[in-house]
Scaffold this motif. Structure first.
Motif, PDB file in Angstrom:
ATOM      1  N   ASN A  51     -22.393   2.167 -13.605  1.00 26.83           N
ATOM      2  CA  ASN A  51     -23.138   1.870 -12.375  1.00 26.83           C
ATOM      3  C   ASN A  51     -23.813   3.113 -11.787  1.00 26.83           C
ATOM      4  O   ASN A  51     -24.351   3.050 -10.697  1.00 26.83           O
ATOM      5  CB  ASN A  51     -22.202   1.296 -11.302  1.00 26.83           C
ATOM      6  N   LEU A  53     -22.399   5.612 -10.456  1.00 28.39           N
ATOM      7  CA  LEU A  53     -21.708   6.138  -9.273  1.00 28.39           C
ATOM      8  C   LEU A  53     -20.887   7.373  -9.617  1.00 28.39           C
ATOM      9  O   LEU A  53     -20.495   8.133  -8.749  1.00 28.39           O
ATOM     10  CB  LEU A  53     -20.773   5.076  -8.680  1.00 28.39           C
ATOM     11  N   LEU A  54     -20.607   7.526 -10.908  1.00 32.08           N
ATOM     12  CA  LEU A  54     -19.720   8.589 -11.339  1.00 32.08           C
ATOM     13  C   LEU A  54     -20.311   9.227 -12.591  1.00 32.08           C
ATOM     14  O   LEU A  54     -20.759   8.518 -13.484  1.00 32.08           O
ATOM     15  CB  LEU A  54     -18.358   7.945 -11.655  1.00 32.08           C
ATOM     16  N   LYS A  55     -20.307  10.558 -12.626  1.00 27.54           N
ATOM     17  CA  LYS A  55     -20.866  11.219 -13.806  1.00 27.54           C
ATOM     18  C   LYS A  55     -19.777  11.374 -14.864  1.00 27.54           C
ATOM     19  O   LYS A  55     -18.651  11.740 -14.554  1.00 27.54           O
ATOM     20  CB  LYS A  55     -21.421  12.591 -13.418  1.00 27.54           C
ATOM     21  N   SER A  73     -31.874   6.213 -11.791  1.00 33.99           N
ATOM     22  CA  SER A  73     -32.578   5.439 -10.781  1.00 33.99           C
ATOM     23  C   SER A  73     -33.093   4.105 -11.350  1.00 33.99           C
ATOM     24  O   SER A  73     -32.999   3.063 -10.706  1.00 33.99           O
ATOM     25  CB  SER A  73     -33.725   6.270 -10.233  1.00 33.99           C
ATOM     26  N   ARG A  76     -30.177   1.733 -11.817  1.00 30.19           N
ATOM     27  CA  ARG A  76     -29.774   1.111 -10.553  1.00 30.19           C
ATOM     28  C   ARG A  76     -30.671  -0.068 -10.186  1.00 30.19           C
ATOM     29  O   ARG A  76     -30.233  -1.012  -9.540  1.00 30.19           O
ATOM     30  CB  ARG A  76     -29.812   2.146  -9.424  1.00 30.19           C
ATOM     31  N   GLY A  77     -31.941   0.018 -10.592  1.00 31.28           N
ATOM     32  CA  GLY A  77     -32.861  -1.058 -10.272  1.00 31.28           C
ATOM     33  C   GLY A  77     -32.688  -2.286 -11.151  1.00 31.28           C
ATOM     34  O   GLY A  77     -33.175  -3.367 -10.826  1.00 31.28           O
ATOM     35  N   VAL A  81     -24.317  -5.071  -8.819  1.00 31.86           N
ATOM     36  CA  VAL A  81     -22.903  -4.731  -8.857  1.00 31.86           C
ATOM     37  C   VAL A  81     -22.153  -5.470  -7.767  1.00 31.86           C
ATOM     38  O   VAL A  81     -22.614  -5.571  -6.635  1.00 31.86           O
ATOM     39  CB  VAL A  81     -22.695  -3.205  -8.694  1.00 31.86           C
ATOM     40  N   LEU A 104     -33.461  -1.224   0.702  1.00 30.79           N
ATOM     41  CA  LEU A 104     -33.048  -0.044  -0.060  1.00 30.79           C
ATOM     42  C   LEU A 104     -33.483  -0.154  -1.520  1.00 30.79           C
ATOM     43  O   LEU A 104     -33.652   0.849  -2.197  1.00 30.79           O
ATOM     44  CB  LEU A 104     -31.530   0.142   0.023  1.00 30.79           C
ATOM     45  N   TYR A 105     -33.686  -1.387  -1.988  1.00 37.46           N
ATOM     46  CA  TYR A 105     -34.211  -1.558  -3.346  1.00 37.46           C
ATOM     47  C   TYR A 105     -35.725  -1.393  -3.372  1.00 37.46           C
ATOM     48  O   TYR A 105     -36.347  -1.449  -4.425  1.00 37.46           O
ATOM     49  CB  TYR A 105     -33.831  -2.932  -3.893  1.00 37.46           C
TER      50      TYR A 105
END
Lengths: 312, 538
Positions: A51, A53-55, A73, A76-77, A81, A104-105
């Motif tokens: 997602n 959110l975490l590398k 990016s 995310r589009g 989730v 935000l999208y």
């Protein structure tokens, strides 16, 4: 079917703890992919990395063709989730939450309006659209969370234990909704620790334990992988310890467990086993109340693979 | 109850369980480093701040003297000011303009104006006023310095007054003595003149009696009847102290002093007429000089009387006020009249609320939303960190503008405060300062994991801000270390700029230094935010 998610050697370490250990995985377009494992197996860590959110510590993943680090990016589009915990703005109403997320999208106002209305209908919250979301029940919150995940019209929907902590009706509603969404063409990445749910809902399943993928395939394939063992359950009028230890000495018997008066016998071969067992009990004047061959469940598979109960 | 073999029976007060609860709470608190630190530092800070401020009046308040007079008296007053621990003369300037710009820049807090021809005025029996201009934006600094200067000036005035009265007394005594000598020696020796100087003798006698009466009455009023001078001065001092304490123009002490002065004036005119008589008799005696050998003798007797009589004459021009209070303390507020405490508090309150609002608010906006997971939802969208930071930042800036506007309107209506400078300038400072505060809050929230930890850490920053803002405790009274800490806090500059604009009517150019420092703070904190703002959800 082509792969929509390709994971290669994905690893995440937190200090000395390896939460995800060089896993490889492919999720096919259009399927409901079940991601199973006990708590702490590394499921949520894996999902968080996919997602963006975490590398990750190392490894790569392509999500719908995009590199999840370089093109985070874009990823995310494309994804939607539904996080494990309610992650919306409790002070906002259902409609306001969806509108804000749409903004935000980067969606157009007219699109947001249309999409919000249709999603509220999809998750059956249109009557509650003006209610403050913080006052919603667990099931309603989860449905709103799904709607939020669907805002960007995702190709893939990640659902992280969406039924955990819900009442049975809500669980059924969420499962039905998941199936409907899948039928409309969305690939579903579904995390759960409910084996029965995964069995019923998912096309393919991966089982994760201690950061590793320990099984992968359809529910049937996974169950077949341990078909070498056969289970017979016998209900006796008066089983004794003497009887159980004699049973254990029989050829092909792997193990005998007794619970609530029912004997659970695991065998390495099943040819002519009913005959042999009836003979055994007849000779010992034991009245057999019921005898049946048992199908493997995913739970059995899990216990077989990890040597521990799933809900531990 | 037999099935609960493993448990002891429940008791109302169970010491073992109480101990267990205590132990558990200790473990919890000791593991939460972000909470334990502020819990320990909080009281340390409170002790430092209160210890150094309560009971300690501000010291070495920077002062400038505008000296239009360089006489001995002027020097003495300046020495007295330097000698006090309260004030420190930083500069001596020669025009009010120079002084004013020192005050505006904040380099000095007090201006003391020594008027021209100070000494001359006092020597000739006049009154002179020392004007004190105080920057009242720090109320405790203002009141402490006013008090100190007022007491220095009153002290100097008292010294001059005592000196004058003592010399007056001395002159009266000498005149009286001279006349007695004249009477006894001249009149007895030269009987021939007696008939001619009969009238002179009478008036001399009367004058001599009056003068000695008044001299002793004056002495009595200033001291107990004791022939020794030193205790007399001491007592004169005491009665002056009493006089100063109870000074009201129509008080009994004032009236009695005024009465004495008028009696002194009468006696002075008697002395004057006596002097004329002495002169006349002397002239007559000179006529008879041929017959007597000791002409020189009475000439010197005449001088004995004439000299003190002349010095007494000096005092006839005095009035009670200038004799008793030759130096007057005059006060002038630096920035407009009628400023009250609330006027000085409002800018500090605005600076404080902006900081507290933004820092505490960020706990909710970032740390809280991170905990709640709603920040996760934002991170799941294609929205960059910079956008998230700027969105949050602008919200707080707008919110703080509205809040400050509300606060100012409230203060205007409730306490009728007036804003001397432009509202645009206030707005500029509010915007930058709200930005700095928000960025600090964001930085702190990036450093912690939970909202509870956040409030602990935020307290570490907001505590010194509250105490060192200068709103409640004078910074001047704090030790150098805490003053040093204050210079690293944005509130110091925001408060200074807002006080300058709102109270002193400064333009944004005048407070440019503060604004530039705030901008530097803003650039650094915002830049750091962009770097440390974490997107990782663990």
């Amino acid at each position: 079917m082509k792969a929509i998610i390709e994971i290669k050697n994905l690893t995440k370490k937190f200090g000395t703890l390896t939460a995800v250990n060089a896993i490889n995985l492919e999720v096919k377009e259009g399927e409901i992919f079940g991601f199973l494992g006990p708590n702490g197996a590394g499921k949520t860590t894996t999902i968080s990395m996919l997602n963006t959110l975490l590398k990750p510590t190392s490894g790569t993943a392509l999500v719908a063709g995009y590199d999840f680090i370089k093109d985070s990016s874009y990823v995310r589009g494309i994804i939607g989730v539904v996080p494990q915990s309610f992650s919306l703005f409790p002070e906002l109403t259902a409609e306001e939450n969806l509108t804000y997320i749409g903004k935000l999208y980067g969606m157009k106002d007219s699109v947001i309006k249309e999409r919000t209305a249709s999603l509220l209908k999809t998750v059956a919250l249109q009557e509650h659209k003006d209610r403050i979301s913080g006052t919603f029940s667990g099931g309603m919150k989860q449905r709103l969370s799904i709607a939020a995940g669907l805002m960007p019209q995702p190709k893939i929907l990640f659902m992280d234990e969406p039924t955990t902590g819900l009442d049975p009706q809500s669980r059924i509603a969420i499962r039905e909704l998941t199936r409907t969404l899948n039928n409309s063409g969305i690939t579903i990445f579904y995390t759960t620790h409910d084996m029965e749910e995964a069995d019923k809902l998912c096309d393919r399943i991966a089982i994760m334990d201690k950061g590793n993928i320990i099984a992968l395939g359809t529910s049937e394939e996974i169950k077949h992988s341990i078909k070498a063992e056969h289970i017979v359950e016998i209900e006796l009028e008066s089983p004794s310890n003497q009887l159980i230890s004699e049973l254990r000495k029989m050829p092909h018997v792997v193990s005998v467990h007794q619970s609530n008066g029912i004997l659970n016998i695991r065998l390495s071969r099943k040819d002519g086993i009913f005959h042999k067992l009836s003979d055994f009990f007849y000779k010992r004047r034991q009245k057999v109340l019921e005898i049946r061959m048992k199908e493997h469940s995913l739970e059995d598979v899990f216990i077989h693979l990890t040597k521990k109960d799933l809900r531990e | 109850m037999s099935q609960h073999k493993n448990f002891e029976k429940e008791r109302i007060i169970d010491l073992k369980k109480i101990l267990a609860i205590i132990q558990k709470n200790f473990i919890v608190i000791m593991r939460d480093k972000a909470r334990i630190l502020p819990l320990i530092l909080f009281p340390v800070f409170m002790i430092l701040v209160f210890g150094f401020t309560s009971g300690n009046a501000p010291k070495h308040i920077p002062t400038a003297v505008i000296a239009y007079d360089h006489s001995q008296l002027s020097q003495k007053i300046q020495q007295d000011i330097s000698g006090s621990q309260t004030l420190a003369i930083k500069k001596i300037v020669s025009t009010e303009g120079e002084g004013k710009s020192l005050l505006d820049s904040g380099k000095v807090k007090v201006l003391i104006v020594i008027p021209s021809q100070l000494q001359e005025k006092i020597d000739s029996g006049g009154q002179a006023g020392i004007t004190v201009i105080v920057d009242e934006s720090d109320s405790s600094v203002a009141s402490t310095s006013k008090q100190a200067i007022s007491s220095i000036i009153t002290g100097a005035s008292k010294d001059i007054s005592i000196e004058k009265i003592m010399s007056f007394q001395k002159s009266v005594g000498a005149a009286s003595q001279g006349m007695q000598n004249y009477n006894s020696q001249f009149l007895n020796k030269y009987s021939l003149i007696i008939s001619k100087s009969k009238s002179a003798e009478d008036s001399l006698k009367e004058a001599s009696k009056k003068i000695s009466d008044q001299a002793s009455s004056l002495e009595n009023s200033l001291s107990a009847p004791t022939p020794i001078i030193a205790p007399r001065i001491t007592r004169a001092n005491e009665s002056f102290n009493y006089f100063n304490q109870t000074y009201i123009p129509e008080s009994a002490a004032y009236l009695s002093a005024k009465g004495q002065i008028s009696v002194l004036k009468q006696s002075s005119s008697l002395v004057e007429s006596a002097r004329e008589n002495v002169h006349d008799t002397s002239e007559m005696a000179k006529e008879e000089d041929k017959k007597f050998k000791n002409a020189q003798d009475y000439q010197s007797q005449q001088d004995n009387v004439v000299e003190p009589a002349n010095s007494i004459k000096e005092f006839t021009g005095y009035n009670a006020g200038s004799l008793l209070k030759p130096l007057a303390y005059e006060e002038k507020p630096a920035y407009g009249t009628g400023k009250r405490n609330i006027d000085f508090l409002i800018p500090s309150i605005i600076a404080l609320t902006i900081f507290q609002g933004a820092v505490m608010g960020m706990g909710r906006a970032v740390a809280g939303e991170r905990r709640e997971g709603s920040l996760t939802r934002v991170f799941l969208t294609p929205t960059s960190n910079v956008t998230i930071i700027l969105g949050t930042l602008f919200f707080y800036i707008i919110f703080e503008i509205l809040r400050s506007a509300f606060l100012i309107l409230l203060a205007m209506n409730l306490f009728s405060i007036r804003i001397e400078g432009s509202l645009i300038a206030v707005l500029v400072v509010v915007v930058i300062y709200a930005g700095v505060s928000t960025a600090i809050g964001m930085l702190l929230s990036s450093a912690v994991k939970t909202e509870t930890q956040y409030f602990g850490v935020a307290m570490l920053v907001s505590l010194p801000t509250v105490f060192l803002a200068g709103a409640f405790f004078p910074i001047q009274a704090m030790p150098k270390l805490l003053q040093g800490v204050a210079s690293f806090l944005p509130v110091t500059y925001a408060g200074d700029a807002l006080r300058g604009i709102m109270i002193k009517g400064f333009s944004i150019a005048t407070v440019a230094f503060d604004v530039i420092i705030l901008l530097v703070f803003f650039a650094l904190t915002l830049g750091a935010c962009f770097i440390v703002f974490r997107r990782d959800i663990e």
